[in-house]
Design a protein around this motif. Structure first.
Motif, PDB file in Angstrom:
ATOM      1  N   UNK A 180     -23.544  -2.301  14.418  1.00 41.24           N
ATOM      2  CA  UNK A 180     -23.519  -3.064  13.171  1.00 41.24           C
ATOM      3  C   UNK A 180     -22.692  -4.350  13.327  1.00 41.24           C
ATOM      4  N   UNK A 181     -22.964  -5.301  12.465  1.00 40.67           N
ATOM      5  CA  UNK A 181     -22.205  -6.533  12.301  1.00 40.67           C
ATOM      6  C   UNK A 181     -22.160  -7.382  13.580  1.00 40.67           C
ATOM      7  N   UNK A 182     -20.958  -7.549  14.148  1.00 40.80           N
ATOM      8  CA  UNK A 182     -20.713  -8.545  15.191  1.00 40.80           C
ATOM      9  C   UNK A 182     -20.450  -7.876  16.533  1.00 40.80           C
ATOM     10  N   UNK A 183     -21.200  -8.282  17.567  1.00 42.57           N
ATOM     11  CA  UNK A 183     -21.024  -7.714  18.899  1.00 42.57           C
ATOM     12  C   UNK A 183     -20.065  -8.570  19.716  1.00 42.57           C
ATOM     13  N   UNK A 184     -19.046  -7.975  20.324  1.00 44.77           N
ATOM     14  CA  UNK A 184     -18.132  -8.745  21.181  1.00 44.77           C
ATOM     15  C   UNK A 184     -18.745  -8.970  22.555  1.00 44.77           C
ATOM     16  N   UNK A 224     -26.047  -8.715  32.397  1.00 43.78           N
ATOM     17  CA  UNK A 224     -25.232  -7.792  31.596  1.00 43.78           C
ATOM     18  C   UNK A 224     -25.038  -8.316  30.181  1.00 43.78           C
ATOM     19  N   UNK A 225     -24.778  -9.602  30.047  1.00 45.57           N
ATOM     20  CA  UNK A 225     -24.569 -10.186  28.720  1.00 45.57           C
ATOM     21  C   UNK A 225     -25.848 -10.136  27.880  1.00 45.57           C
ATOM     22  N   UNK A 226     -26.965 -10.520  28.478  1.00 46.57           N
ATOM     23  CA  UNK A 226     -28.226 -10.525  27.735  1.00 46.57           C
ATOM     24  C   UNK A 226     -28.620  -9.111  27.328  1.00 46.57           C
ATOM     25  N   UNK A 227     -28.361  -8.144  28.176  1.00 46.99           N
ATOM     26  CA  UNK A 227     -28.688  -6.764  27.839  1.00 46.99           C
ATOM     27  C   UNK A 227     -27.895  -6.296  26.620  1.00 46.99           C
ATOM     28  N   UNK A 228     -26.611  -6.663  26.549  1.00 45.43           N
ATOM     29  CA  UNK A 228     -25.800  -6.314  25.384  1.00 45.43           C
ATOM     30  C   UNK A 228     -26.335  -6.995  24.135  1.00 45.43           C
ATOM     31  N   UNK A 229     -26.679  -8.263  24.235  1.00 46.86           N
ATOM     32  CA  UNK A 229     -27.184  -9.004  23.079  1.00 46.86           C
ATOM     33  C   UNK A 229     -28.502  -8.423  22.590  1.00 46.86           C
ATOM     34  N   UNK A 230     -29.409  -8.151  23.519  1.00 45.40           N
ATOM     35  CA  UNK A 230     -30.702  -7.581  23.126  1.00 45.40           C
ATOM     36  C   UNK A 230     -30.519  -6.239  22.417  1.00 45.40           C
ATOM     37  N   UNK A 231     -29.651  -5.414  22.970  1.00 44.43           N
ATOM     38  CA  UNK A 231     -29.458  -4.084  22.396  1.00 44.43           C
ATOM     39  C   UNK A 231     -28.824  -4.188  21.011  1.00 44.43           C
TER      40      UNK A 231
END
Length: 454
Positions: A180-184, A224-231
Motif C-alpha cells: 500500500x501507499x509509498x514504496x521505498x 532489481x529496482x524495476x522489479x520492486x516498482x512493478x510489483x
C-alpha cells in the motif's frame, strides 16, 4: 477545548516511572525562550507516539502562585510524536554537566492533564499512510516471509524486508510489505553532505555513538529496482508512489545513471504513478535528467532556507546552497512537483528571519509543497551548533504556517510525499516570474501566547 487546559509538569523517577506534579505547570522551550504552551498548540498525545526519558536532565515546571521556574530532582521526559504530526516546542529541562548526548530523535514538550498526556504539536497531514494500530504485526511478518520466497534473488527486496521491516520497523518498508501507499527505493551508498544529524552514517569523530539505522551495503541494479516498482504497482493500484532517497542510504543523486535507466525502463513498460526523489538537490544537471526520464516529483531536505544555517548543519562537500536553489528551479521548469522537507526546529525555524528567507525561496524557486517534519537531534547540541546565527524570537509553528501560506497561497502543507500522478499539475510560479511578497513583523503574536512568559 484544549486552550483552557493547563497541563502539569511530567517527570520520571529513578525506576523509570512517569508521573506528573499537580502543583507545577508544564514548561516548554523554543530556542532560548522558556514559557508555558501557547493556547493553540496543545493537543492530546497521538496514538503510536512514544515517551522518552532524558538522562542527565532534570525536569522543570512553573509554580503558578509565584511565577517562578522550579527544578525537580527527577528526570525530564519528552514525547516523540507519531507521523503526520509536527512538534512545536521542546521540553524545558536543566542539563547536568555530564549529561549524555541524546540520540537522533525529535523531542517534544509533554504535560499531563485530565487523565491524559498533552504535547505541543500540530497535525499537519490527514493521510493515515503510516498508522499501523489496526494492522496486526503477524500480518506484516507473514507478508515478509511470502515476499522473500517470491523474490529470492532480489537483494533490494531482501534489504527492505529483512533490514528495514524486521530490524528497524521502518514505516515505509512496512507499507511495502502490506502492498500500500509509498514504496521505498533505497539505491545509494554515498552522500556528498555530512549532516550533523545523519541517521544512517556518521564521521569517525562524531559524538553520535549510534545511528538509528545502518547505511545500505550494496547498490541495486536497474532490474532489481524495476522489479520492486512493478510489483508495488500491481498491489497499490489507486495511488502508487515510488520514492528514491530513504533514511537507510546516502543521496540518490550520487548515482543518477541508475535512477534514469530504472525509471525510463519502468515508464517504457507502462509503469504509472508518482516517481519521487528525496534528495539534498546538490546536482542540478542530475535533476534535469530525472525530469526527462519520467520522474514526477522531488523532495528537497532543508534545515533552513538561510545559507549560513544550512552550511553548519549539512556541511556540503563539492556543492553549495546555490546548487540546491538551482536544482529546484530546474525541477519546477521541467514540470516536477517540488516539495521541501523542512526540518522544523522550534525557536529557530519559526523566526522572523527564517520566514522572510523561506518566502523568497519558495516564490523564486517555484516550490509547491512544504512537508513539516522535525529535525531529529539533541536540542541543546543544535542550539550550540547554531550559536550566533539566530537570536530572533519564536512566533510559534501555527503563526509561522499561517503567515507563510498567506504570503504563498499556492503552497500545499503536509507530511508525506503526495500522489501527483505520472505528471503533476502545477500552480506554483515559474522561477523568477513572481514578485516576492513582503512579510511584516507586526504580525508576530505574543511570545508566550497568553500575555505571560515564564
Amino acid at each position: 477545548m484544549a486552550q483552557h487546559i493547563q497541563p502539569h509538569m511530567v517527570m520520571a523517577d529513578s525506576q523509570g516511572n512517569i508521573y506528573d506534579d499537580p502543583d507545577l505547570l508544564m514548561v516548554c522551550r523554543r530556542g532560548a525562550q522558556w514559557g508555558v504552551p501557547r493556547p493553540d498548540e496543545l493537543m492530546p498525545l497521538p496514538e503510536e507516539s512514544e515517551l522518552f526519558l532524558l538522562p542527565g536532565r532534570q525536569a522543570v515546571g512553573l509554580d503558578p502562585e509565584s511565577g517562578e521556574i522550579v527544578t525537580s530532582p527527577d528526570v525530564a521526559v519528552a514525547a516523540f510524536a507519531a507521523p503526520a504530526h509536527t512538534l512545536s516546542a521542546h521540553p524545558a529541562y536543566v542539563s547536568a554537566d555530564d549529561a549524555p548526548l541524546l540520540p537522533l530523535f525529535a523531542y517534544g514538550a509533554v504535560g499531563f492533564a485530565r487523565g491524559r498526556f498533552y504535547i505541543c504539536a500540530r497535525r499537519v497531514d490527514d493521510d493515515q499512510r503510516q498508522q499501523f494500530r489496526k494492522v496486526p504485526r503477524a500480518r506484516i511478518e507473514k507478508n515478509v516471509r511470502e515476499l522473500l520466497r517470491r523474490f529470492p534473488k532480489n537483494r533490494l527486496v531482501r534489504h527492505i524486508l529483512q533490514n528495514c521491516v524486521m530490524r528497524y520497523d521502518c514505516p515505509a518498508a512496512r507499507n511495502f510489505a502490506l502492498g500500500r501507499f509509498e514504496a521505498p527505493l533505497p539505491s545509494s551508498r554515498s552522500c556528498n553532505a555530512r549532516c550533523v544529524g545523519c541517521i544512517s552514517e556518521q564521521d569517525k569523530d562524531s559524538p553520535v555513538a549510534v545511528t538509528p539505522q545502518c547505511r545500505l551495503a550494496f547498490v541495486p541494479t536497474p532490474d532489481e529496482l524495476v522489479e520492486v516498482m512493478r510489483f508495488h504497482q500491481s498491489r497499490e493500484t489507486v495511488c502508487p508512489v515510488y520514492s528514491f532517497g530513504q533514511g537507510c542510504e546516502g543521496d540518490p543523486l550520487m548515482n543518477p545513471d541508475l535512477l534514469v535507466e530504472s525509471v525510463r525502463r519502468f515508464r517504457a513498460e507502462g509503469g504509472h504513478g508518482t516517481v519521487n526523489c528525496n534528495t539534498n538537490a546538490s546536482r542540478p544537471e542530475a535533476v534535469a535528467r530525472l525530469a526527462e526520464a519520467g520522474f514526477s516529483s522531488i523532495r528537497v531536505s532543508l534545515n533552513s532556507s538561510r545559507p549560513d544555517l544550512y552550511q553548519r548543519y549539512y556541511r556540503p562537500h563539492g556543492y553549495d546552497f546555490a546548487d540546491v536553489r538551482r536544482s529546484m528551479e530546474i525541477a519546477r521548469r521541467d514540470g516536477l512537483w517540488v516539495s521541501l522537507n523542512l526540518l522544523f526546529f522550534p525557536g529557530i525555524t519559526d523566526s522572523e528571519a527564517e520566514l522572510a528567507s523561506l518566502v523568497e525561496l519558495v516564490t523564486h524557486c517555484g516550490v509547491s509543497m512544504i512537508q513539516w517534519r522535525n529535525l531529529n537531534i539533541d536540542p541543546e547540541w543544535y542550539l550550540r551548533l547554531m550559536a550566533g546565527l539566530d537570536d530572533s524570537p519564536s512566533m510559534g509553528l501555527g503563526a509561522f504556517m499561517k503567515r507563510l501560506h498567506r504570503a504563498c497561497p499556492w503552497l500545499r502543507f503536509g507530511y508525506f510525499n503526495p500522489y501527483v500522478g505520472d505528471r503533476a499539475q502545477l500552480t506554483a510560479p515559474l522561477p523568477g516570474e513572481a514578485q516576492v511578497p513582503q512579510v511584516h513583523c507586526q504580525d508576530l503574536p505574543d511570545p508566550a501566547g497568553d500575555g505571560t512568559d515564564a
